[in-house]
Design an enzyme around this catalytic site. Structure first.
Site, short mmCIF file in Angstrom:
data_model
loop_
_atom_site.label_atom_id
_atom_site.label_comp_id
_atom_site.label_asym_id
_atom_site.label_seq_id
_atom_site.Cartn_x
_atom_site.Cartn_y
_atom_site.Cartn_z
N GLU A 91 0.84 -1.21 0.00
CA GLU A 91 0.00 0.00 0.00
C GLU A 91 0.87 1.26 0.00
OE1 GLU A 91 -3.21 -0.10 -0.63
OE2 GLU A 91 -2.99 -2.27 -0.63
N TRP A 109 1.85 1.77 -3.37
CA TRP A 109 0.80 2.41 -4.18
C TRP A 109 0.97 3.93 -4.12
CZ3 TRP A 109 -2.35 1.53 -8.00
CH2 TRP A 109 -2.83 0.24 -8.25
N TRP A 117 -20.66 11.21 -20.22
CA TRP A 117 -21.01 11.53 -18.82
C TRP A 117 -22.36 12.24 -18.77
CZ3 TRP A 117 -18.04 8.80 -15.93
CH2 TRP A 117 -16.69 8.63 -16.22
N ASN A 145 -10.75 3.10 2.94
CA ASN A 145 -10.40 2.85 1.55
C ASN A 145 -11.43 2.01 0.80
OD1 ASN A 145 -8.52 2.81 -0.78
ND2 ASN A 145 -8.47 0.61 -0.30
N TRP A 187 -15.80 11.41 -13.26
CA TRP A 187 -14.95 11.17 -12.08
C TRP A 187 -14.32 12.46 -11.56
CZ3 TRP A 187 -9.87 12.57 -12.51
CH2 TRP A 187 -9.31 12.66 -13.79
N TRP A 208 -8.99 7.94 -8.36
CA TRP A 208 -10.25 8.21 -9.07
C TRP A 208 -10.19 7.65 -10.48
CZ3 TRP A 208 -15.11 9.45 -7.91
CH2 TRP A 208 -15.37 9.91 -6.61
P1 FAD Z 1 -3.47 2.27 5.28
O1 FAD Z 1 -4.25 1.10 4.75
O2 FAD Z 1 -3.01 2.20 6.67
O3 FAD Z 1 -2.25 2.47 4.29
C1 FAD Z 1 -1.04 3.15 4.68
C2 FAD Z 1 -0.72 4.26 3.72
O4 FAD Z 1 -0.53 3.75 2.40
C3 FAD Z 1 -1.83 5.28 3.57
O5 FAD Z 1 -1.81 6.21 4.63
C4 FAD Z 1 -1.53 5.89 2.22
O6 FAD Z 1 -0.52 6.87 2.31
C5 FAD Z 1 -0.99 4.70 1.45
N1 FAD Z 1 -2.07 4.11 0.65
C6 FAD Z 1 -2.95 3.15 1.03
N2 FAD Z 1 -3.79 2.86 0.01
C7 FAD Z 1 -3.43 3.65 -1.03
C8 FAD Z 1 -3.91 3.82 -2.36
N3 FAD Z 1 -4.92 3.10 -2.85
N4 FAD Z 1 -3.31 4.74 -3.12
C9 FAD Z 1 -2.28 5.49 -2.68
N5 FAD Z 1 -1.79 5.36 -1.43
C10 FAD Z 1 -2.35 4.46 -0.62
N6 FAD Z 1 -5.13 8.46 -0.27
C11 FAD Z 1 -4.57 9.63 0.10
O7 FAD Z 1 -3.60 9.61 0.86
N7 FAD Z 1 -5.03 10.82 -0.36
C12 FAD Z 1 -6.09 10.90 -1.22
O8 FAD Z 1 -6.45 12.00 -1.63
C13 FAD Z 1 -6.74 9.69 -1.59
N8 FAD Z 1 -7.82 9.71 -2.40
C14 FAD Z 1 -8.43 8.52 -2.74
C15 FAD Z 1 -9.54 8.54 -3.59
C16 FAD Z 1 -10.18 7.36 -3.96
C17 FAD Z 1 -11.37 7.40 -4.89
C18 FAD Z 1 -9.69 6.13 -3.47
C19 FAD Z 1 -10.36 4.84 -3.86
C20 FAD Z 1 -8.59 6.10 -2.64
C21 FAD Z 1 -7.94 7.27 -2.27
N9 FAD Z 1 -6.80 7.27 -1.43
C22 FAD Z 1 -6.21 8.45 -1.09
C23 FAD Z 1 -6.14 5.99 -1.06
C24 FAD Z 1 -6.59 5.35 0.26
O9 FAD Z 1 -7.99 5.27 0.32
C25 FAD Z 1 -6.08 6.07 1.49
O10 FAD Z 1 -4.69 6.31 1.38
C26 FAD Z 1 -6.31 5.23 2.75
O11 FAD Z 1 -7.67 4.94 2.89
C27 FAD Z 1 -5.80 5.98 3.94
O12 FAD Z 1 -6.09 5.29 5.12
P2 FAD Z 1 -4.94 4.65 6.00
O13 FAD Z 1 -3.88 5.67 6.27
O14 FAD Z 1 -5.58 3.99 7.16
O15 FAD Z 1 -4.36 3.56 5.00
#
Ligand code: FAD
Length: 491
Positions: free
Chosen positions: A288, A291, A319, A354, A372, A395
């Site tokens: 993650e 990612w 759209w 997420n 989107w 997105w």
């Molecule tokens: P954890 O599961 O604990 O993951 C640890 C870290 O990994 C996160 O804090 C984040 O920095 C990174 N991470 C995890 N999943 C993703 C992912 N899919 N993409 C990129 N990095 C990831 N994340 C953001 O930080 N900022 C946003 O603006 C953002 N917008 C999103 C929009 C959509 C439509 C979706 C589906 C996801 C988005 N995410 C975004 C990714 C993800 O949802 C969040 O990073 C995550 O939910 C944060 O919670 P956590 O810190 O508990 O994640």
């Protein structure tokens, strides 16, 4: 005979803070402190340089608290944070002139517009004899250094992951500098004058119940996560009802903690857990984090990721314009509980789980056929972790228009998603209290529940909770037909 100590240099060094609002594992700060020069710790509120995306409301709120926390920890070391507002190039030119600074240090950023500002600043001040040093502290793998065997940028996640995991392990994090000399007599603006936090009404006050901004809180949260939820992360991370993920995203977004600190905390946790294995969870968490790196890599190579389809065939996508539906989605009034719970969690806390982000985004795009970019902009304004790379990349991934995107024809059924990931309905009950009396087998589809069950729970569809604004089967068919149209056009 002992030699006298060499005099410490008197011309200051400026540390320009940006998305790295921490004192530990901050290479720019460490280098400035280590230079022996008096240090000016600077933050510039730059709302004028061309191309920088204006911050959303939730993000401005977080920034204020983060700057306050940084100022406090710097003051514990005898140094105050200097605040200036204006285009960075002008502010830094003025401050180097007025302070006689000999050097400016910063940690590199990877948003193309920000990186362009940095390049201009570096060229300008170097031409006037001020040294510039920049560091890698915000990404584990810099986009400039990661490419496929043929020298192209990666556009697919799995090979990107495989590639970066085969590189040298990221460096270990640095401690906060024990001693920093402070430069005297540098004027600062007042944070309150920037009005980053809303007032009249203060819609952000509720965030305080859920978040503590700043580096100390980020470090505590990481330690608790590494000792606790990390062990079951692989199994439970998709369940929005409990605290199964790190919730570090806003802290990471503002650089209150670095990805290097996360990487090594996970590594230590993995070793400390032995002989019990938490390898699957640790690997999942690292992927993650990667990612996040991948999203930044995409943005670096595609500066207009937030406004332009990564796959041009989506430029012709039909759209729909539907303000009423967009409003219902934003407010959490679509009639689909898992979507509504997510949208209400977002409004109440500035964050959404997420799995629910995926479902809510998919609903807007595929069930409502709303562009989107409309959803991306709403998240940009309301998410505390709103990130110029992660937000548009995710997105586009959900839309199917992105790099390595989910196939368009995979359309989440919000009822099944709810039943699968929130089986007991605790997440929906938390955010939609008017449905809390429904049993688990009805809570994700109140519109299918027998009237007696609804009556016993005090639910009247269309009154206490909305009826669905679209029918899933109809919406699914419509979305597939729309996709077929762009497929036909590109054949
Ligand atoms: P954890 O599961 O604990 O993951 C640890 C870290 O990994 C996160 O804090 C984040 O920095 C990174 N991470 C995890 N999943 C993703 C992912 N899919 N993409 C990129 N990095 C990831 N994340 C953001 O930080 N900022 C946003 O603006 C953002 N917008 C999103 C929009 C959509 C439509 C979706 C589906 C996801 C988005 N995410 C975004 C990714 C993800 O949802 C969040 O990073 C995550 O939910 C944060 O919670 P956590 O810190 O508990 O994640």
């Amino acid at each position: 005979m002992a030699h006298p100590e060499p005099a410490e240099p008197s011309a200051p060094a400026i540390v320009w803070f940006r998305d790295d609002l921490r004192i530990a594992d901050n290479l720019a700060l460490a280098a400035a402190a280590g230079s022996g020069r008096p240090v000016i710790a600077l933050f510039v509120l730059d709302e004028e340089s061309p191309g920088l995306r204006p911050r959303g409301g939730a993000s401005r709120w977080w920034l204020a608290g983060s700057l306050r926390a940084l100022d406090r920890s710097l003051r514990e070391r005898g140094l105050a944070l200097t605040l200036r507002r204006g285009p960075a190039a002008r502010v830094i030119a003025e401050l180097t002139g007025e302070s006689g600074a000999a050097a400016v240090y910063w940690n590199r950023r990877y948003e193309p517009a920000g990186a362009a500002v940095d390049q201009a600043v570096a060229a300008d001040i170097s031409a006037r004899g001020v040294a510039v040093q920049t560091f890698q502290a915000s990404l584990l793998f810099e986009p400039q250094a990661v490419q496929t065997r043929s020298g192209a940028p990666f556009a697919v996640f799995t090979p990107f992951l495989r590639h970066v995991l085969a590189l040298d392990e990221p460096r270990t994090p640095l401690p906060a500098p024990a001693r920093i000399r402070s430069a005297a007599g540098v004027a600062s603006e007042r944070l309150d004058d920037w009005a980053l936090e809303p007032s009249g009404p203060d819609w952000a006050a509720k965030f305080n119940e859920h978040w503590t901004r700043g580096e100390a809180a980020a470090c505590e949260k990481l330690a608790a996560f590494a000792d606790g939820a990390l062990a079951d992360y692989a199994a439970l991370r998709d369940r929005p009802g409990g605290p199964h993920t790190s919730r570090l995203s806003p802290h990471l977004r503002f650089g209150e903690i670095s990805p290097f600190q996360l990487w090594h905390a996970v590594r230590h946790a993995r070793e400390a857990a032995a002989p019990r294995s938490i390898a699957a969870s640790a690997d999942k968490f690292v992927s993650e984090l990667v990612w996040r790196e991948f999203c930044h890599h995409l943005l670096w190579h595609h500066p207009d990721l937030a406004v332009r389809n990564f796959q041009p065939r989506f430029d012709d996508f039909p759209w729909r314009s539907d303000d009423a539906a967009l409003k219902a989605w934003r407010r959490g009034e679509t009639g689909y509980p898992i979507v509504d719970a997510g949208m209400r969690e977002l409004w109440a806390t500035g964050w959404m789980h997420n799995r629910v982000r995926l479902v809510a985004a998919s609903f807007l795009i595929k069930h409502l056929l709303i562009d989107w970019r409309d959803g991306e902009r709403w998240f940009w304004d309301t998410l505390l972790d709103a990130d110029p790379a992660n937000n548009p990349a995710n997105w586009q991934w959900v839309a199917g228009s992105g790099a390595d995107a989910a196939p368009y024809f995979r359309i989440f059924n919000p009822v099944l998603q709810g039943a699968k990931f929130d089986a007991a309905g605790e997440y929906v009950r938390r955010w939609i209290p008017e449905l809390s009396g429904l049993p688990a087998d009805a809570i994700h589809a109140p519109f299918e529940a027998p009237p007696a069950i609804l009556a016993a729970a005090g639910v009247t569809l269309g009154e206490t909770y909305p009826a669905p604004i679209v029918d899933h089967k109809v919406a699914r068919k419509r979305a597939l037909a729309a996709f077929e149209r762009i497929r036909e056009r590109t054949r």
